[in-house]
Scaffold this motif. Structure first.
Motif, PDB file in Angstrom:
ATOM      1  N   UNK A 168       0.849  -1.189   0.000  1.00 42.58           N
ATOM      2  CA  UNK A 168       0.000   0.000   0.000  1.00 42.58           C
ATOM      3  C   UNK A 168       0.887   1.242   0.000  1.00 42.58           C
ATOM      4  N   UNK A 169       0.368   2.386  -0.403  1.00 46.66           N
ATOM      5  CA  UNK A 169      -1.012   2.641  -0.774  1.00 46.66           C
ATOM      6  C   UNK A 169      -1.298   2.260  -2.222  1.00 46.66           C
ATOM      7  N   UNK A 170      -2.527   1.868  -2.437  1.00 44.53           N
ATOM      8  CA  UNK A 170      -3.050   1.663  -3.784  1.00 44.53           C
ATOM      9  C   UNK A 170      -4.330   2.488  -3.870  1.00 44.53           C
ATOM     10  N   UNK A 171      -4.411   3.315  -4.885  1.00 44.45           N
ATOM     11  CA  UNK A 171      -5.583   4.166  -5.074  1.00 44.45           C
ATOM     12  C   UNK A 171      -6.219   3.816  -6.409  1.00 44.45           C
ATOM     13  N   UNK A 172      -7.522   3.708  -6.402  1.00 39.61           N
ATOM     14  CA  UNK A 172      -8.260   3.437  -7.637  1.00 39.61           C
ATOM     15  C   UNK A 172      -9.121   4.652  -7.934  1.00 39.61           C
ATOM     16  N   UNK A 173      -8.835   5.268  -9.069  1.00 36.73           N
ATOM     17  CA  UNK A 173      -9.577   6.449  -9.506  1.00 36.73           C
ATOM     18  C   UNK A 173     -10.292   6.096 -10.801  1.00 36.73           C
ATOM     19  N   UNK A 174     -11.621   6.034 -10.723  1.00 38.78           N
ATOM     20  CA  UNK A 174     -12.427   5.690 -11.905  1.00 38.78           C
ATOM     21  C   UNK A 174     -11.908   4.412 -12.584  1.00 38.78           C
ATOM     22  N   UNK A 175     -11.555   3.413 -11.769  1.00 42.26           N
ATOM     23  CA  UNK A 175     -11.118   2.129 -12.301  1.00 42.26           C
ATOM     24  C   UNK A 175      -9.643   2.031 -12.644  1.00 42.26           C
ATOM     25  N   UNK A 176      -8.914   3.132 -12.587  1.00 45.97           N
ATOM     26  CA  UNK A 176      -7.476   3.116 -12.883  1.00 45.97           C
ATOM     27  C   UNK A 176      -6.706   2.931 -11.580  1.00 45.97           C
ATOM     28  N   UNK A 177      -5.776   1.976 -11.578  1.00 45.99           N
ATOM     29  CA  UNK A 177      -5.030   1.623 -10.376  1.00 45.99           C
ATOM     30  C   UNK A 177      -3.720   2.397 -10.313  1.00 45.99           C
ATOM     31  N   UNK A 178      -3.519   3.097  -9.197  1.00 45.11           N
ATOM     32  CA  UNK A 178      -2.279   3.829  -8.953  1.00 45.11           C
ATOM     33  C   UNK A 178      -1.612   3.245  -7.708  1.00 45.11           C
ATOM     34  N   UNK A 179      -0.352   2.895  -7.854  1.00 44.02           N
ATOM     35  CA  UNK A 179       0.401   2.358  -6.726  1.00 44.02           C
ATOM     36  C   UNK A 179       1.357   3.434  -6.235  1.00 44.02           C
ATOM     37  N   UNK A 180       1.454   3.568  -4.908  1.00 42.49           N
ATOM     38  CA  UNK A 180       2.293   4.618  -4.356  1.00 42.49           C
ATOM     39  C   UNK A 180       1.577   5.952  -4.452  1.00 42.49           C
ATOM     40  N   UNK A 181       2.366   7.013  -4.636  1.00 42.79           N
ATOM     41  CA  UNK A 181       1.771   8.348  -4.740  1.00 42.79           C
ATOM     42  C   UNK A 181       2.427   9.145  -5.863  1.00 42.79           C
ATOM     43  N   UNK A 182       2.116   8.768  -7.120  1.00 43.63           N
ATOM     44  CA  UNK A 182       2.593   9.567  -8.258  1.00 43.63           C
ATOM     45  C   UNK A 182       1.691  10.792  -8.423  1.00 43.63           C
ATOM     46  N   UNK A 183       2.048  11.874  -7.754  1.00 44.95           N
ATOM     47  CA  UNK A 183       1.171  13.051  -7.690  1.00 44.95           C
ATOM     48  C   UNK A 183       0.757  13.563  -9.064  1.00 44.95           C
ATOM     49  N   UNK A 184       1.682  13.536 -10.031  1.00 44.56           N
ATOM     50  CA  UNK A 184       1.340  14.003 -11.378  1.00 44.56           C
ATOM     51  C   UNK A 184       0.210  13.178 -11.975  1.00 44.56           C
ATOM     52  N   UNK A 185       0.194  11.872 -11.696  1.00 41.86           N
ATOM     53  CA  UNK A 185      -0.859  10.998 -12.220  1.00 41.86           C
ATOM     54  C   UNK A 185      -2.196  11.271 -11.507  1.00 41.86           C
TER      55      UNK A 185
END
Length: 77
Positions: A53-70
């Protein structure tokens, strides 16, 4: 409003960064603590084949960590 879920654990500095970022930008999210819920842990493993973790899902897109630009791109900030 975009659908946002955050898989996290207490005491994780990167998880805190993600949640602080979302709160600062008034983005509602559902937090799923993988330490407190085996169901959430299994969901995370099914999605990512790991439990980091962290894993964030935004509208079905999976983001691992914290890539702020993404995050900025997906949340249109």
């Amino acid at each position: 409003m975009k659908s946002v879920e955050v898989y996290s654990v207490d005491g994780c500095p990167s998880c805190v960064k993600v949640k602080d970022y979302l709160n600062r930008n008034n983005i509602s999210f559902v937090e799923k603590d993988v330490q407190k819920s085996t169901e959430h842990c299994e969901e995370l493993r099914d999605l990512t084949h790991q439990v980091g973790v962290p894993v964030t899902i935004i509208e079905g897109k999976i983001l691992m960590g914290f890539p702020e630009f993404k995050f900025n791109e997906l949340l249109e900030i």
